[in-house]
Write an enzyme that holds these catalytic residues in place. Sequence first.
Site, PDB file in Angstrom:
ATOM      1  N   ASP A 176      31.320  35.439  41.995  1.00 29.50           N
ATOM      2  CA  ASP A 176      30.957  36.304  40.847  1.00 29.50           C
ATOM      3  C   ASP A 176      29.566  35.927  40.610  1.00 29.50           C
ATOM      4  O   ASP A 176      28.867  35.015  40.770  1.00 29.50           O
ATOM      5  CB  ASP A 176      31.937  35.830  39.629  1.00 29.50           C
ATOM      6  N   GLU A 198      24.757  38.895  41.417  1.00 24.90           N
ATOM      7  CA  GLU A 198      23.641  40.037  41.745  1.00 24.90           C
ATOM      8  C   GLU A 198      22.229  39.451  41.793  1.00 24.90           C
ATOM      9  O   GLU A 198      21.559  40.081  42.594  1.00 24.90           O
ATOM     10  CB  GLU A 198      23.529  40.938  40.235  1.00 24.90           C
ATOM     11  N   ASP A 241      33.598  44.844  36.026  1.00 28.84           N
ATOM     12  CA  ASP A 241      34.258  45.049  34.746  1.00 28.84           C
ATOM     13  C   ASP A 241      34.465  46.175  34.220  1.00 28.84           C
ATOM     14  O   ASP A 241      33.845  46.821  33.631  1.00 28.84           O
ATOM     15  CB  ASP A 241      33.343  44.258  33.795  1.00 28.84           C
TER      16      ASP A 241
HETATM   17  O1  MIG Z   1      30.392  37.682  32.701  1.00 25.81           O
HETATM   18  O2  MIG Z   1      34.274  34.694  34.955  1.00 25.81           O
HETATM   19  O3  MIG Z   1      33.274  40.392  36.616  1.00 25.81           O
HETATM   20  O4  MIG Z   1      36.046  39.345  36.495  1.00 25.81           O
HETATM   21  O5  MIG Z   1      36.558  37.315  34.858  1.00 25.81           O
HETATM   22  C1  MIG Z   1      31.733  37.439  32.765  1.00 25.81           C
HETATM   23  C2  MIG Z   1      34.520  35.491  33.900  1.00 25.81           C
HETATM   24  C3  MIG Z   1      31.957  36.882  34.000  1.00 25.81           C
HETATM   25  C4  MIG Z   1      32.726  38.790  35.067  1.00 25.81           C
HETATM   26  C5  MIG Z   1      33.607  39.151  36.171  1.00 25.81           C
HETATM   27  C6  MIG Z   1      35.167  38.961  35.847  1.00 25.81           C
HETATM   28  C7  MIG Z   1      35.405  37.613  35.233  1.00 25.81           C
HETATM   29  C8  MIG Z   1      34.382  37.178  34.381  1.00 25.81           C
HETATM   30  N1  MIG Z   1      33.117  37.292  34.862  1.00 25.81           N
END
Ligand code: MIG
Length: 787
Positions: free
Chosen positions: A407, A410, A484
């Site tokens: 996650d 980017e 999200d």
């Molecule tokens: O800014 O890890 O898209 O699936 O649960 C939030 C917490 C960071 C974004 C991900 C989401 C995840 C969440 N993450």
Amino acid sequence: MLEDTSFAIHPGQNQAIENDSYRDVGTVQSIQRRDGGLTFICDAADIHLQFYRSDIVRVVMNQKGVSDLESTPAVVAAVESVNVGVEETEKKVVVKTDHLVVSVSKKPFRLSVLTPEGQDIMSEKDKGIGFKENGEVICYKKMEPEDRFYGFGEKSGFLDKRGEYYTMWNTDVYAPHNPETDPLYQSIPYFMALRNGRAYGIFLDNPSKTTFDMKTEQEVYSFKGDSGKLDYYVFAGEGPKEVIEQYTHITGRMPLPPKWAIGYHQSRYSYESEEEVRALANTFKEKGIPLDVIYLDIHYMNEYRVFTFDKDRFPNPKKLVQDLKEEGIRIVPIVDPGVKKDPEYSTYQEGVRNDHFCKYLEGDLYFGEVWPGTSAFPDFTDERTQKWWGDMHQFYTELGIEGIWNDMNEPAVFNETKTMDTSVIHNNNGDPKTHRQLHNLYGLLMGKATYEGMERNLNGKRPFLLTRAGFAGVQRYASVWTGDNRSFWEHLQMSLPMCMNLGLSGVAFTGPDVGGFAHDSNGELLARWTQVGAFTPYFRNHSAIGTLYQEPWQFGEKYEAIIKRYIELRYEWLPQLYSLFHEAHSKGLPIMRPLMLEYPRDAKTYALHDQFMIGDNTLIAPIMQPEVTDRAVYFPEGEWVDYFSGKVYEGGTTHLVHAELDTLPLFIKKGTVIAQSPLQQRAITDEKELELHVYAHINGSYNTSFYDDDGETTGYLSGESVKLHVSIQCKDHQIAISCHNEMEWPLPYKKCSFIIHGLEEGQEVWVNKERQSGVWTERGLRVEVTI
Ligand code: MIG
């Protein structure tokens, strides 16, 4: 701050007129043969043509004095030796292969691609390739009134992208996800254009900010790069399937995922303790709801330090992982790229000591704020750092973990720009470049490091990786979920074209957060969404902190029963889905397909965004509005059988279909076959049974093959697999089925049968040349076979 108010459209805000002064490459001065290709030396720049295959040509423009043919890590194909014939006249140069003709007019340089028969595939008009002193590069192409555009990776909005303007710049967008929200997390600078059933594709291999403009002008579209060189590939088709095959020849195809990764996944931000995770697994077991994976979101870590567990919340992760694995449930933890700045934390210490983190030119480390607070970011552009990061995953594999969730790659940073400072320098294996130049590669390369590290540590077992960010080629390492979204009906609707276009962009293994991530879900939405999720390649229910819990049972028994039934259906359909995964692995084709892909000559399918197919014979037209129980369904040519009721719909037109909340409108094309198995609670079982469902027809033939293997090792790469070739001939009151295994691997099924649906009076069933009497069951005539 005022951007969200009417001040945003204050007349004074909109005065900046873009300086559109691109310099044209000019006239061709001479032509040189180089590296098996041709270089056109033009007034202002040099343009190189390289044939990768007889149906794939790469076009690279370098500014004067530069001769750079490096590709990004998106490209894995090698140049094949292609027979090219070159004919030069005063005005033109014509280059021919077996599959295409490139015609270059010399004054000025303008490029067209035609079929060997001389039909136009793609061409340029008044404008061709241009550039600016600041490094921007642009290319214009002719757009015909009937052209349709697809692909572009992960984009919001409808299926056909004509009239849109897209930017590729991997961005963490928590809110909003609207039809105009762009860019999102993934950047796949690739599209396919469809013109009256014929398709071609273009891949712009540039990892800086790129844009695609199918909106501003009526007769041309353009694509442009913020920096770097103009480097694009033309895929000559001819149909859309060939284009995807060509694109994935260049950027690679997905490995087969472990089978457990195509089962049902349950997630939440976050299941916060070992107790909670065990209780969750137990509830699934008690309720008899199939499940393969539970996710650990950021709360499992010690103050968000990657490669650690919080000792209070998860005192014994090894035991937890092993106990669940005995039940057939896998744990997949989240791993973010940011490494907490903490001089007493070994990952940080090692990263600093061994020079693995991104730095400024002057030598200072780059720090950004993310979950752990001030953090450093591994420089994945360096293979040395990829190896280090990959090896770190031993921490997880030693606990028995086989899947990882990436996650924030980017990379997302909590600041105004939402990402890393663009002036940061990446090592890039000794060819340093700025983050501005390489931004869109960060997620892909983190995925590569992670996937390869897991692979090294799993001793022949297949890893599973889920990623949020990526670039062209991400399919080689990871499954992609669409970030999200929210628990809105609109987001369920938007997920269809988004996943279909990802699939057309080479990324077959995709899906949204089922039920919606942010905002509160509800029983009806979750039921309808789970019906769709059962047929999206990636199937995970995930929700955000602070929202209502949305596990299958959270909204009462009425909904639970429906949700359970569709999760079960997913497991019954696994043999069919797995065969489609194999097709994605071997040919690059998507699993979830827009109807256009199967019926490229049927104009009614071109903009159809609220229906999809899986494979070539299954049509899904979900209901995606509250309290709606009827919808219009477009059926392409042929006859279509309602999976649940057996009702037959004549194709080539639109019908009104009724579907109560417990029903997903799901149809199989007559005369074809699908593979299923009896219900199982996990994707991998020892008790395998195969059911091949034939939808009887009066006339016609169908060929297909079903794929299977052990579902978890890499043995399939050396032929340890089953490929059941099935062909059906329906004519003269006979349904003649032939079926044989093309591989030497023995069939892993304890039982294998054909079930013939919709048999007409007097129709005979033959399997491998023997007449079958079979046994009548509720679903049709069952014929057991030994293959
Ligand atoms: O800014 O890890 O898209 O699936 O649960 C939030 C917490 C960071 C974004 C991900 C989401 C995840 C969440 N993450």
